[in-house]
Design a protein around this motif. Structure first.
Motif, PDB file in Angstrom:
ATOM      1  N   THR A 198      -5.383   0.523  -7.946  1.00  0.00           N
ATOM      2  CA  THR A 198      -6.160   1.176  -6.900  1.00  0.00           C
ATOM      3  C   THR A 198      -7.051   0.088  -6.319  1.00  0.00           C
ATOM      4  O   THR A 198      -7.941  -0.883  -7.218  1.00  0.00           O
ATOM      5  CB  THR A 198      -6.898   2.402  -7.348  1.00  0.00           C
TER       6      THR A 198
ATOM      7  N   ASP B 188      -0.522   4.590  -0.628  1.00  0.00           N
ATOM      8  CA  ASP B 188      -1.351   5.664  -0.226  1.00  0.00           C
ATOM      9  C   ASP B 188      -2.767   5.212   0.259  1.00  0.00           C
ATOM     10  O   ASP B 188      -3.354   4.349  -0.714  1.00  0.00           O
ATOM     11  CB  ASP B 188      -1.349   6.667  -1.317  1.00  0.00           C
ATOM     12  N   SER B 189      -3.223   5.628   1.250  1.00  0.00           N
ATOM     13  CA  SER B 189      -4.660   5.296   1.726  1.00  0.00           C
ATOM     14  C   SER B 189      -5.290   6.601   2.027  1.00  0.00           C
ATOM     15  O   SER B 189      -4.920   7.525   2.585  1.00  0.00           O
ATOM     16  CB  SER B 189      -4.784   4.640   3.002  1.00  0.00           C
ATOM     17  N   ARG B 190      -6.631   6.460   1.459  1.00  0.00           N
ATOM     18  CA  ARG B 190      -7.366   8.039   1.854  1.00  0.00           C
ATOM     19  C   ARG B 190      -9.167   7.603   1.717  1.00  0.00           C
ATOM     20  O   ARG B 190      -9.298   6.815   0.914  1.00  0.00           O
ATOM     21  CB  ARG B 190      -7.070   9.102   1.032  1.00  0.00           C
TER      22      ARG B 190
ATOM     23  N   GLU C 104     -12.172  -0.127  -0.302  1.00  0.00           N
ATOM     24  CA  GLU C 104     -12.307  -1.143   0.917  1.00  0.00           C
ATOM     25  C   GLU C 104     -13.718  -0.557   1.301  1.00  0.00           C
ATOM     26  O   GLU C 104     -13.783   0.549   1.682  1.00  0.00           O
ATOM     27  CB  GLU C 104     -11.338  -0.900   1.853  1.00  0.00           C
TER      28      GLU C 104
ATOM     29  N   VAL D  10       0.895  -1.072  -0.044  1.00  0.00           N
ATOM     30  CA  VAL D  10      -0.011   0.087   0.041  1.00  0.00           C
ATOM     31  C   VAL D  10       1.047   1.305  -0.076  1.00  0.00           C
ATOM     32  O   VAL D  10       1.858   1.381   0.739  1.00  0.00           O
ATOM     33  CB  VAL D  10      -0.889  -0.065   1.302  1.00  0.00           C
TER      34      VAL D  10
ATOM     35  N   ILE E 299     -12.564   3.175   1.535  1.00  0.00           N
ATOM     36  CA  ILE E 299     -11.124   3.656   1.738  1.00  0.00           C
ATOM     37  C   ILE E 299     -10.420   3.186   0.309  1.00  0.00           C
ATOM     38  O   ILE E 299     -10.955   2.279  -0.181  1.00  0.00           O
ATOM     39  CB  ILE E 299     -10.568   2.817   2.875  1.00  0.00           C
ATOM     40  N   ARG E 300      -9.969   4.454  -0.214  1.00  0.00           N
ATOM     41  CA  ARG E 300      -9.130   4.112  -1.474  1.00  0.00           C
ATOM     42  C   ARG E 300      -7.710   3.954  -1.097  1.00  0.00           C
ATOM     43  O   ARG E 300      -7.175   4.671  -0.356  1.00  0.00           O
ATOM     44  CB  ARG E 300      -9.370   5.311  -2.409  1.00  0.00           C
ATOM     45  N   ARG E 301      -7.332   2.749  -1.845  1.00  0.00           N
ATOM     46  CA  ARG E 301      -5.727   2.610  -1.456  1.00  0.00           C
ATOM     47  C   ARG E 301      -5.133   2.289  -2.893  1.00  0.00           C
ATOM     48  O   ARG E 301      -5.546   1.563  -3.654  1.00  0.00           O
ATOM     49  CB  ARG E 301      -5.761   1.082  -0.817  1.00  0.00           C
ATOM     50  N   ARG E 302      -4.107   3.170  -2.936  1.00  0.00           N
ATOM     51  CA  ARG E 302      -2.949   2.849  -4.089  1.00  0.00           C
ATOM     52  C   ARG E 302      -1.781   1.941  -3.598  1.00  0.00           C
ATOM     53  O   ARG E 302      -1.605   1.951  -2.666  1.00  0.00           O
ATOM     54  CB  ARG E 302      -2.467   4.220  -4.309  1.00  0.00           C
ATOM     55  N   ARG E 303      -1.779   0.947  -4.587  1.00  0.00           N
ATOM     56  CA  ARG E 303      -1.000  -0.303  -4.250  1.00  0.00           C
ATOM     57  C   ARG E 303       0.085  -0.267  -5.466  1.00  0.00           C
ATOM     58  O   ARG E 303      -0.327   0.253  -6.426  1.00  0.00           O
ATOM     59  CB  ARG E 303      -1.719  -1.533  -4.034  1.00  0.00           C
TER      60      ARG E 303
END
Length: 153
Positions: A39, A15-17, A42, A13, A25-29
Motif C-alpha cells: 500500500t 485499487d485507489s480510494r 499520496e 495500481v 489517496i490510499r493505493r493498493r499496488r
C-alpha cells in the motif's frame, strides 16, 4: 512506484480510494515481478517544513518519524493503524497551518504529547519517558504525580 520487495520499477495500481479523513489517496499496488502487494499513500504537500532541533541543526520534516514514534508508543494498545495515520495527518496540518517554513522539534514533540494524553495514558507515558529523557524510576514517579494532578485526580 518501485516495489519495496524486489525493486522492480513498474508496479500496478489495483485499487485507489481516499483515506477516512480525505487527506490522502490510499493505493493498493501489485508487483508483476515478484507478485507482492503493498500500500502507498499520496498526500498534498503545501510547503517543505524544516525541523529546527535543540542543537540548532535543521532537517526536512519527515512525517514517517511521527508515525513511527506513535506506533511505538501505541504498540499493543487498542488503537488502529488508520487512527495513527489520522493523528499524524492532523499534526502535519497543524504545523502547516502555522504558516512557517521552520518549526522547532520541541513543538512537534508537544503536539504528539497532547494527542497521546487525550488518546491513551499508557502511550502518553511511554512517549514521555523517551521525549522527557527519563533516566531512573524516580523520574517516572515524578511524572505520574504530575499526570495525576493535571487530570484532576
Amino acid at each position: 512506484m518501485r516495489c519495496p520487495f524486489c525493486g522492480q520499477d513498474d508496479t500496478q495500481v489495483k485499487d485507489s480510494r481516499p483515506t477516512d479523513d480525505n487527506a490522502a489517496i490510499r493505493r493498493r499496488r501489485a508487483c508483476p515481478g515478484c507478485g507482492s502487494r503493498f500500500t502507498t499513500f499520496e498526500r498534498v504537500q503545501i510547503r517543505d517544513l524544516v525541523v529546527v532541533k535543540k542543537d540548532g541543526s535543521r532537517s526536512t520534516f519527515d512525517r514517517e518519524k511521527v508515525v513511527k514514534s506513535l506506533q511505538i508508543a501505541l504498540r499493543k494498545r487498542p488503537v488502529e493503524d488508520d487512527q495513527i495515520e489520522r493523528i499524524a495527518n492532523g499534526i502535519y496540518r497543524r504545523l502547516e497551518s502555522l504558516g512557517e517554513n521552520e518549526v522547532p522539534s520541541k513543538l512537534i514533540g508537544e503536539l504528539v504529547m497532547d494527542v497521546l494524553m487525550e488518546l491513551d495514558q499508557v502511550a502518553y507515558l511511554r512517549y514521555a519517558s523517551v521525549y522527557r529523557n527519563f533516566r531512573e524510576a524516580k523520574d517516572f514517579g515524578d511524572f505520574l504525580g504530575k499526570m495525576g494532578r493535571s487530570s484532576g485526580d
